[in-house]
Design an enzyme around this catalytic site. Structure first.
Site: not given
Length: 597
Positions: A27, A29-32, A54, A513
């Protein structure tokens, strides 16, 4: 000819290494951030491969393209390709490679036996790891940068430790088979594992970006992760603090409280993180979905997607309930298994602890546990309560317990050499997966006569555990088919499918997300004939009265997600938990979450 765009003014992009790992608490914000950095590098003229490790990745939604186990070019982003290491596809490819190594002399029955041996969650994890190591050991040819968007911290630490674990296991084992199939299949990959380990520890090639938010829990986990990664040899680290908020209206109490929370968390940052080079990324008023939003994320002042007007922002409608209504439903049977599930960082631990405290305060005995490798139950409770037993499924302790049990049962009639060989096989990293499943099964069975609340690992890791549960169920059904008394066999999967025994609570934040991932998890559960008992939308800012322009932009998105859930995603109880000016830590604060308004 495409004109290259200058890179954003971000420290980690000034001299980026070839391999960039983004990791952190769920949560944060790694993907962002990883996707925005990969996109910025591609826009600057670099050839970039973005890889998700992931199992519950949402890159497909973020980039609006279907993902595969092979690189897929991203339309509108020349030079950028994306690859998702899908565990199930990777496992099937791995099974095919192992079976192919058996040779023509193996008959159909032998091949079927090996395929069955390779059907568990351990093989799924190692198959994904196999794809991961291939990229580190020369599989990223043709790309200037390979950017990894990893699973939440606990699972990522497990993944990053596997090269070391497997090189050690292979070095001390030159015989037989393991849960990965014929041992010769492993030996052929030992060089790749060693190359992966060397690459991970090479500061000239690899940078680990610890992503956090200005929140106490996320910062504490980043600090622990930094130490553990350094112990694995990954010492070239940077810190990225995402979503930093500054109130623009000093008269707005909600905005000031949000700003104060962040400032206090940053002021108390541990020394191990203060020593790292760092970047701050400001909170933006939009969800980071789509190329325009991702390009705007790292460029303060850049225009993101157009904001919707904020209408009457109240939860409204009879469909939304306070958390107290969920406690009423859960308490009614007097016992049961309550599994709190969802994306990392949505507040599963807080909700699980709040439900457990509320049940105890209603006179019930409760066992509160977690399957999350990065457990936070103790710090969330911050105290004790009579009638509440709190622990965690500790992988190391459970592995030792399982090893001792197998040695006592199977090793008692073996000579010293035989016991040594059995013990060597049990040193395989796969043993941990089996041991954790056995511990999970024990806890599930406790709910026959009491309340058990399980705070589960983030979605991807939980799905692997569910996969192990399903594999065990299928094995038991086959073994007892046609056997007298087989109707009395009850597997953990049967208990999970029994809605009078198990209650799944899906937790999400009011953002695109987390809601999408909760919906995808619900689909996976339904395919296993498990229906969630409730949805909980956590940390809702709606009706807070804020007038801050940036927060108002966030509220517009929140309202859309609430409508999305109410319009069909949730078929049962739907609850909303308000945003808290002070993080709910301790029995008293957790109890307040389940009190009626």
């Amino acid at each position: 000819m495409t004109t290259a765009t200058p890179l954003p003014d971000l420290g980690l992009l000034r001299a980026p290494t070839r391999y960039l790992f983004f990791t952190g608490k769920g949560g944060v914000g790694k993907t962002s951030l990883s996707t925005a950095c990969a996109l910025a590098l591609a826009d600057a003229g670099r050839r970039v491969l973005l890889v998700s490790t992931d199992a519950a990745s949402n890159l497909d939604e973020m980039l609006d393209i279907p993902l595969r186990n092979t690189p897929v070019p991203v339309p509108g982003a020349a030079g950028l390709s994306v690859l998702n290491i899908d565990p199930q596809e990777a496992a099937e490819a791995y099974r095919g490679r192992v079976i192919a190594q058996m040779g023509s002399e193996a008959d159909a029955a032998e091949r079927a036996t090996v395929r069955e041996q390779l059907s568990g969650a351990c093989t799924t994890e190692i198959a994904a790891f196999d794809e991961f190591t291939a990229l580190l050991a020369g599989g990223g040819e043709g790309y200037d940068h390979v950017v990894f968007d990893t699973a939440p911290t606990g699972h990522t630490l497990r993944l990053l430790s596997l090269p070391k674990a497997w090189t050690g296991f292979l070095a001390g084992n030159d015989r037989g088979a393991s849960c990965l199939g014929p041992h010769s299949g492993l030996k052929t990959q030992e060089l790749r594992f060693r190359q992966a380990l060397q690459t991970l520890g090479d500061a000239a090639q690899t940078t680990v970006v610890l992503v956090t938010r200005a929140e106490t829990g996320a910062i504490a986990e980043a600090a622990r992760t930094s130490v553990e990664l350094a112990e694995l040899g990954l010492e070239h680290q940077r810190l990225a603090i995402n979503g930093v908020f500054h109130a623009s209206r000093r008269e707005d109490p909600v905005a000031l409280a949000v700003e104060t929370q962040g400032a206090q968390a940053l002021a108390a940052m541990p020394a191990v993180l203060r020593a790292l080079p760092s970047d701050q990324v400001p909170l933006r008023p939009f969800d980071t979905v789509g190329l325009p939003a991702l390009r705007a994320l790292l460029r303060p002042g850049a225009d993101g997607p157009a904001l919707s007007s904020v209408e009457a922002l109240t939860p409204g409608g009879a469909a939304w309930h306070p958390l107290a209504d969920l406690v009423d439903d859960l308490a009614a049977p007097g016992r049961g298994l309550i599994m709190v599930m969802g994306k990392g960082g949505v507040g599963k631990t807080t909700i699980a602890a709040a439900l457990a405290v509320a049940l105890v305060q209603r006179g019930h005995t409760v066992h509160l546990s977690t399957t999350d490798p990065a457990a936070h139950l103790a710090s969330t409770l911050d105290g004790q309560l009579d009638g509440l037993r709190v622990d965690r499924i500790d992988p190391q302790a459970e592995t030792q317990r399982y090893t001792d049990k197998i040695m006592a049962a199977r090793g008692k009639d073996l000579d010293a050499a035989g016991r040594a060989l059995l013990l060597e096989d049990l040193k395989s990293p796969c043993t941990e997966e089996v041991a954790v499943f056995h511990a999970f099964s024990r806890i599930v069975s406790e709910a026959r006569s009491a309340f058990v609340v399980l705070d589960t690992a983030p979605t991807g890791h939980s799905l692997l555990l569910m996969d192990a549960t399903g594999a065990y169920h299928r094995q038991m059904v086959r073994e007892f088919e046609g056997v007298a008394g087989a109707g009395h066999v009850v597997t953990p999967m049967m208990r999970l499918q029994d809605s009078t025994y198990t209650h799944i609570v899906l937790v999400a934040l009011p953002e695109s997300t987390p809601v999408s991932q909760a919906a995808a998890l619900q689909d996976d559960l339904r395919r296993a004939r498990i229906e969630p008992a409730a949805w909980v939308l956590n940390r809702s800012l709606l009706a807070s009265g804020t007038t801050d322009p940036l927060l108002a932009g966030r509220l517009a998105g929140e309202r859309r997600q609430m409508a999305r859930i109410a319009d069909g995603l949730s078929s049962r109880l739907t609850c909303v938990v308000p945003w808290q000016a002070v993080a709910p830590v301790g029995v008293e604060a957790l109890s307040a979450l389940t009190k009626r308004p």
